[in-house]
Design a protein around this motif. Structure first.
Motif, PDB file in Angstrom:
ATOM      1  N   ALA A   1     -45.953  54.907 -31.188  1.00  0.00           N
ATOM      2  CA  ALA A   1     -44.611  55.467 -31.019  1.00  0.00           C
ATOM      3  C   ALA A   1     -44.605  56.619 -30.037  1.00  0.00           C
ATOM      4  O   ALA A   1     -43.576  56.933 -29.438  1.00  0.00           O
ATOM      5  CB  ALA A   1     -44.066  55.919 -32.370  1.00  0.00           C
ATOM      6  N   GLY A   2     -45.774  57.272 -29.861  1.00  0.00           N
ATOM      7  CA  GLY A   2     -45.852  58.407 -28.955  1.00  0.00           C
ATOM      8  C   GLY A   2     -44.912  59.519 -29.360  1.00  0.00           C
ATOM      9  O   GLY A   2     -44.673  59.784 -30.544  1.00  0.00           O
ATOM     10  N   ALA A   3     -44.324  60.176 -28.361  1.00  0.00           N
ATOM     11  CA  ALA A   3     -43.417  61.296 -28.614  1.00  0.00           C
ATOM     12  C   ALA A   3     -42.099  60.836 -29.222  1.00  0.00           C
ATOM     13  O   ALA A   3     -41.346  61.648 -29.772  1.00  0.00           O
ATOM     14  CB  ALA A   3     -43.161  62.064 -27.323  1.00  0.00           C
TER      15      ALA A   3
ATOM     16  N   LEU B   1     -41.756  51.514 -30.429  1.00  0.00           N
ATOM     17  CA  LEU B   1     -42.873  51.303 -29.507  1.00  0.00           C
ATOM     18  C   LEU B   1     -42.618  52.046 -28.205  1.00  0.00           C
ATOM     19  O   LEU B   1     -41.570  51.884 -27.582  1.00  0.00           O
ATOM     20  CB  LEU B   1     -43.051  49.806 -29.231  1.00  0.00           C
ATOM     21  N   ASN B   2     -43.588  52.852 -27.806  1.00  0.00           N
ATOM     22  CA  ASN B   2     -43.505  53.607 -26.564  1.00  0.00           C
ATOM     23  C   ASN B   2     -44.323  52.880 -25.500  1.00  0.00           C
ATOM     24  O   ASN B   2     -45.543  52.724 -25.643  1.00  0.00           O
ATOM     25  CB  ASN B   2     -44.022  55.026 -26.785  1.00  0.00           C
ATOM     26  N   ALA B   3     -43.668  52.433 -24.434  1.00  0.00           N
ATOM     27  CA  ALA B   3     -44.337  51.630 -23.407  1.00  0.00           C
ATOM     28  C   ALA B   3     -45.502  52.376 -22.761  1.00  0.00           C
ATOM     29  O   ALA B   3     -46.549  51.786 -22.465  1.00  0.00           O
ATOM     30  CB  ALA B   3     -43.321  51.207 -22.342  1.00  0.00           C
ATOM     31  N   GLU B   4     -45.343  53.674 -22.564  1.00  0.00           N
ATOM     32  CA  GLU B   4     -46.409  54.459 -21.941  1.00  0.00           C
ATOM     33  C   GLU B   4     -47.664  54.482 -22.806  1.00  0.00           C
ATOM     34  O   GLU B   4     -48.787  54.354 -22.300  1.00  0.00           O
ATOM     35  CB  GLU B   4     -45.919  55.889 -21.695  1.00  0.00           C
ATOM     36  N   MET B   5     -47.489  54.642 -24.131  1.00  0.00           N
ATOM     37  CA  MET B   5     -48.642  54.671 -25.032  1.00  0.00           C
ATOM     38  C   MET B   5     -49.322  53.308 -25.088  1.00  0.00           C
ATOM     39  O   MET B   5     -50.558  53.214 -25.090  1.00  0.00           O
ATOM     40  CB  MET B   5     -48.204  55.097 -26.434  1.00  0.00           C
ATOM     41  N   LEU B   6     -48.543  52.241 -25.120  1.00  0.00           N
ATOM     42  CA  LEU B   6     -49.117  50.899 -25.104  1.00  0.00           C
ATOM     43  C   LEU B   6     -49.973  50.694 -23.866  1.00  0.00           C
ATOM     44  O   LEU B   6     -51.101  50.190 -23.942  1.00  0.00           O
ATOM     45  CB  LEU B   6     -48.007  49.848 -25.157  1.00  0.00           C
TER      46      LEU B   6
ATOM     47  N   VAL C   1     -49.197  43.426 -23.697  1.00  0.00           N
ATOM     48  CA  VAL C   1     -49.590  44.372 -22.651  1.00  0.00           C
ATOM     49  C   VAL C   1     -51.044  44.149 -22.227  1.00  0.00           C
ATOM     50  O   VAL C   1     -51.388  44.276 -21.044  1.00  0.00           O
ATOM     51  CB  VAL C   1     -49.339  45.829 -23.101  1.00  0.00           C
ATOM     52  N   LEU C   2     -51.920  43.774 -23.157  1.00  0.00           N
ATOM     53  CA  LEU C   2     -53.312  43.478 -22.793  1.00  0.00           C
ATOM     54  C   LEU C   2     -53.389  42.267 -21.867  1.00  0.00           C
ATOM     55  O   LEU C   2     -54.107  42.285 -20.860  1.00  0.00           O
ATOM     56  CB  LEU C   2     -54.147  43.219 -24.050  1.00  0.00           C
ATOM     57  N   GLU C   3     -52.653  41.226 -22.181  1.00  0.00           N
ATOM     58  CA  GLU C   3     -52.738  40.010 -21.369  1.00  0.00           C
ATOM     59  C   GLU C   3     -52.115  40.216 -19.995  1.00  0.00           C
ATOM     60  O   GLU C   3     -52.539  39.593 -19.018  1.00  0.00           O
ATOM     61  CB  GLU C   3     -52.113  38.839 -22.124  1.00  0.00           C
ATOM     62  N   ARG C   4     -51.135  41.105 -19.888  1.00  0.00           N
ATOM     63  CA  ARG C   4     -50.598  41.436 -18.572  1.00  0.00           C
ATOM     64  C   ARG C   4     -51.618  42.188 -17.720  1.00  0.00           C
ATOM     65  O   ARG C   4     -51.492  42.249 -16.501  1.00  0.00           O
ATOM     66  CB  ARG C   4     -49.307  42.241 -18.706  1.00  0.00           C
ATOM     67  N   LYS C   5     -52.624  42.764 -18.375  1.00  0.00           N
ATOM     68  CA  LYS C   5     -53.706  43.439 -17.657  1.00  0.00           C
ATOM     69  C   LYS C   5     -54.895  42.506 -17.420  1.00  0.00           C
ATOM     70  O   LYS C   5     -55.950  42.953 -16.984  1.00  0.00           O
ATOM     71  CB  LYS C   5     -54.162  44.677 -18.445  1.00  0.00           C
ATOM     72  N   GLY C   6     -54.720  41.230 -17.752  1.00  0.00           N
ATOM     73  CA  GLY C   6     -55.786  40.266 -17.509  1.00  0.00           C
ATOM     74  C   GLY C   6     -56.829  40.175 -18.593  1.00  0.00           C
ATOM     75  O   GLY C   6     -57.905  39.608 -18.381  1.00  0.00           O
TER      76      GLY C   6
END
Length: 239
Positions: free
Chosen positions: A17-19, A24-29, A89-94
């Motif tokens: 969740a971050g700040a 879900l916080n996209a930056e933290m993911l 997000v992991l799979e988008r990073k390969g």
């Protein structure tokens, strides 16, 4: 040579969740996924357990009037939502991943099968375990300990937003005592909030070390795998 080859990484839902404090916080993911990608590229075999407290917690105030079993099942579903987001997000990073859940939901995940999970790890895939243990009254800490033992992980890494284990909350008490190394027994004796007692007992009985570190410090996870002293280590008395 990696200090730990096979790792079970436990992240809280609140960390995602971050700040924002919820959701879900996209930056933290992105930040956590990048750390995992780097560790995977170093040759580490990584499994993940993610909590669901950023969406729903079975023992939260919102669940106070609910049947506990019903509330816990809702919490399990929250962990699956987080797991699906992390998988994306992991799979988008390969990074190839597999999501396995303790509750059957074949359209989106495999059922948990220990041998299959181990095979995925051996092939370099990140395995995400969702829905806790599949049973009410057990936390995701306990699920993380159980899955780590089942896949024969070398260590559980608990990612937090503080530098390790303290005798009180360092965000509230600037004089909190830091433990760089502590035994399972002392964690229980001092009632330290590392993981719940069921999880600590499982790790103690199976001599599975736990490292608690700050996942919000970039590079902490990979430095730990390379053998640097990062965070706090929970171990047997003989260590």
């Amino acid at each position: 040579m990696l200090q730990y080859k096979r790792i079970l990484l436990k992240l809280s839902g609140e960390a995602l969740a971050g700040a924002d404090g919820y959701g879900l916080n996209a930056e933290m993911l992105e930040r956590y996924a990048e750390e995992i990608r780097e560790a995977r590229d170093m040759g580490a075999e990584i499994a993940l357990v993610i909590g669901g407290g950023n969406i729903f917690r079975g023992v939260s105030e919102a669940a106070a009037k609910m049947d506990r079993v019903q509330a816990d099942y809702m919490g399990m579903l929250a962990t699956v939502i987080n797991s699906l987001a992390f998988q994306d997000v992991l799979e988008r990073k390969g990074v190839f991943t597999r999501l396995q859940t303790a509750i059957k939901m074949e359209q989106m995940a495999e059922p948990f099968i220990r041998r299959r999970a181990v095979r995925h790890l051996e092939k370099g895939r990140v395995v995400i375990f969702g829905a806790g243990t599949g049973n009410p009254y057990f936390t995701t800490d306990t699920a993380a300990s159980l899955r780590a033992i089942e896949i024969e992980a070398d260590v559980i890494v608990k990612g937090t937003r503080v530098d390790g284990i303290y005798d009180s909350d360092p965000e509230k008490n600037p004089h909190a005592e830091f433990f760089s190394s502590i035994s399972y027994l002392d964690v229980i004796r001092k009632n330290l909030k590392v993981m719940d007692m069921t999880a600590i007992t499982l790790c103690s009985e199976n001599v599975l070390p736990i490292v608690v570190l700050n996942m919000n410090v970039k590079g902490n996870f990979t430095r730990l795998l390379q053998g640097e002293k990062v965070g706090s280590l929970v171990h047997g008395d003989s260590c």
